[in-house]
Design a protein around this motif. Structure first.
Motif, short mmCIF file in Angstrom:
data_model
loop_
_atom_site.label_atom_id
_atom_site.label_comp_id
_atom_site.label_asym_id
_atom_site.label_seq_id
_atom_site.Cartn_x
_atom_site.Cartn_y
_atom_site.Cartn_z
N LEU A 11 0.84 -1.19 0.00
CA LEU A 11 0.00 0.00 0.00
C LEU A 11 0.87 1.24 0.00
N THR A 12 0.42 2.27 -0.70
CA THR A 12 1.06 3.58 -0.65
C THR A 12 0.02 4.61 -0.30
N ILE A 13 0.30 5.39 0.73
CA ILE A 13 -0.57 6.50 1.12
C ILE A 13 0.15 7.77 0.71
N VAL A 22 -3.42 0.51 -3.70
CA VAL A 22 -3.05 -0.89 -3.47
C VAL A 22 -2.31 -1.37 -4.71
N TYR A 23 -1.11 -1.92 -4.47
CA TYR A 23 -0.29 -2.45 -5.56
C TYR A 23 -0.13 -3.95 -5.40
N ASN A 24 -0.20 -4.66 -6.54
CA ASN A 24 0.16 -6.07 -6.62
C ASN A 24 1.37 -6.11 -7.53
N GLN A 25 2.54 -6.39 -6.98
CA GLN A 25 3.82 -6.18 -7.63
C GLN A 25 3.91 -4.68 -7.95
N GLN A 26 4.09 -4.31 -9.21
CA GLN A 26 4.20 -2.88 -9.57
C GLN A 26 2.88 -2.32 -10.11
N ASN A 27 1.84 -3.14 -10.15
CA ASN A 27 0.57 -2.73 -10.76
C ASN A 27 -0.41 -2.20 -9.72
N ALA A 28 -0.89 -1.00 -9.94
CA ALA A 28 -1.93 -0.43 -9.07
C ALA A 28 -3.24 -1.16 -9.36
N ILE A 29 -3.84 -1.75 -8.32
CA ILE A 29 -5.07 -2.50 -8.53
C ILE A 29 -6.28 -1.86 -7.86
N ALA A 30 -6.05 -0.87 -6.99
CA ALA A 30 -7.17 -0.17 -6.36
C ALA A 30 -6.68 1.18 -5.84
N GLN A 151 -17.20 1.39 3.52
CA GLN A 151 -17.18 0.30 2.55
C GLN A 151 -15.76 0.08 2.02
N ASP A 152 -14.96 1.15 1.95
CA ASP A 152 -13.59 1.03 1.46
C ASP A 152 -12.69 0.31 2.47
N ILE A 153 -12.80 0.64 3.76
CA ILE A 153 -11.96 -0.02 4.75
C ILE A 153 -12.34 -1.49 4.89
N VAL A 154 -13.62 -1.81 4.78
CA VAL A 154 -14.05 -3.22 4.84
C VAL A 154 -13.45 -3.98 3.65
N GLU A 155 -13.50 -3.39 2.46
CA GLU A 155 -12.94 -4.02 1.26
C GLU A 155 -11.42 -4.18 1.40
N LEU A 156 -10.73 -3.13 1.83
CA LEU A 156 -9.28 -3.18 1.99
C LEU A 156 -8.88 -4.22 3.04
N PHE A 157 -9.61 -4.24 4.14
CA PHE A 157 -9.33 -5.17 5.25
C PHE A 157 -9.29 -6.61 4.75
N GLN A 159 -8.43 -7.64 1.82
CA GLN A 159 -7.34 -7.86 0.87
C GLN A 159 -5.98 -8.00 1.52
N VAL A 160 -5.81 -7.43 2.71
CA VAL A 160 -4.47 -7.35 3.33
C VAL A 160 -4.34 -8.29 4.51
N ASN A 161 -3.10 -8.54 4.89
CA ASN A 161 -2.79 -9.37 6.06
C ASN A 161 -1.94 -8.56 7.03
N GLU A 162 -1.84 -9.02 8.26
CA GLU A 162 -0.83 -8.49 9.14
C GLU A 162 0.50 -8.77 8.46
N GLY A 163 1.36 -7.78 8.42
CA GLY A 163 2.63 -7.90 7.72
C GLY A 163 2.64 -7.21 6.37
N THR A 164 1.48 -6.80 5.86
CA THR A 164 1.45 -6.07 4.59
C THR A 164 2.21 -4.76 4.76
N MET A 165 3.06 -4.46 3.77
CA MET A 165 3.89 -3.24 3.80
C MET A 165 3.09 -2.03 3.34
N ILE A 166 3.36 -0.90 4.03
CA ILE A 166 2.72 0.36 3.70
C ILE A 166 3.80 1.43 3.67
N THR A 167 3.79 2.23 2.61
CA THR A 167 4.68 3.39 2.53
C THR A 167 3.81 4.64 2.57
N ILE A 168 4.12 5.53 3.48
CA ILE A 168 3.40 6.82 3.56
C ILE A 168 4.36 7.89 3.05
N ILE A 169 3.94 8.55 1.95
CA ILE A 169 4.77 9.55 1.31
C ILE A 169 4.10 10.93 1.37
#
Length: 171
Positions: A11-13, A22-30, A151-157, A159-169
């Motif tokens: 994830l990138t914020i 939300v990225y899967n490899q280098q592809n933005a998927i959401a 609805q967005d946080i429920v959807e995101l929740f 998709q992700v696991n504990e350990g998912t990386m997040i970069t805040i820029i």
């Protein structure tokens, strides 16, 4: 804090754009519109700011809670948010539906402390969480957390696991 095996998702914020991607490899998927801190960017304890840098989802909270469930101290209160409850409690900083509790990975930046004192994202209780639908997205208004539509946080929740990386820029 137990970190499970991370997903391939990252994830990138982006604070300037007020978005979460939300990225899967280098592809933005959401893409989601968010609201970060009204006080801007920062990592110091009690600053009310959103911290920059590398983070991980340390804990997922609320998996079985209904949408609009109200949380205080990461515990569901049994309340379900609606406009009437909001009017009865105008001073509350609503944390709704799901919580993704973040932990910083950069010592002295968003983990531990630095010369100004505590700067630990996890100890500051910085989350990605739901907020009332009446709250605007795309505008920095939070107390440091990253707010999302319910609805967005429920959807995101889901998709992700504990350990998912997040970069805040910043931008």
């Amino acid at each position: 804090m137990t970190i499970n095996q991370p997903t391939a998702l990252q994830l990138t914020i982006n604070i300037a754009q007020q978005t979460l991607t939300v990225y899967n490899q280098q592809n933005a998927i959401a893409h989601y519109s968010v609201s970060t801190a009204k006080n801007g960017i920062g990592s110091q304890q009690d600053s009310g700011c959103t911290p920059l840098g590398q983070h991980v989802i340390a804990e997922k909270i609320g998996a079985d809670a209904p949408s609009y469930a109200v949380f205080i101290g990461r515990v569901p209160t049994g309340e379900i948010y609606d406009a009437e409850l909001g009017l009865l409690n105008p001073e509350r900083d609503w944390i709704l539906s799901r919580i993704l509790w973040l932990s910083g990975l950069e010592e002295g930046v968003n983990k531990g402390s630095n010369s100004q004192g505590g700067c630990d994202t996890y100890q500051r209780y910085i989350y990605i969480h739901g907020t009332p639908d009446s709250e605007p997205m795309g505008i920095p208004l939070s107390h440091g957390c990253v707010r999302m539509r319910n609805q967005d946080i429920v959807e995101l929740f889901e998709q992700v696991n504990e350990g998912t990386m997040i970069t805040i820029i910043a931008e």
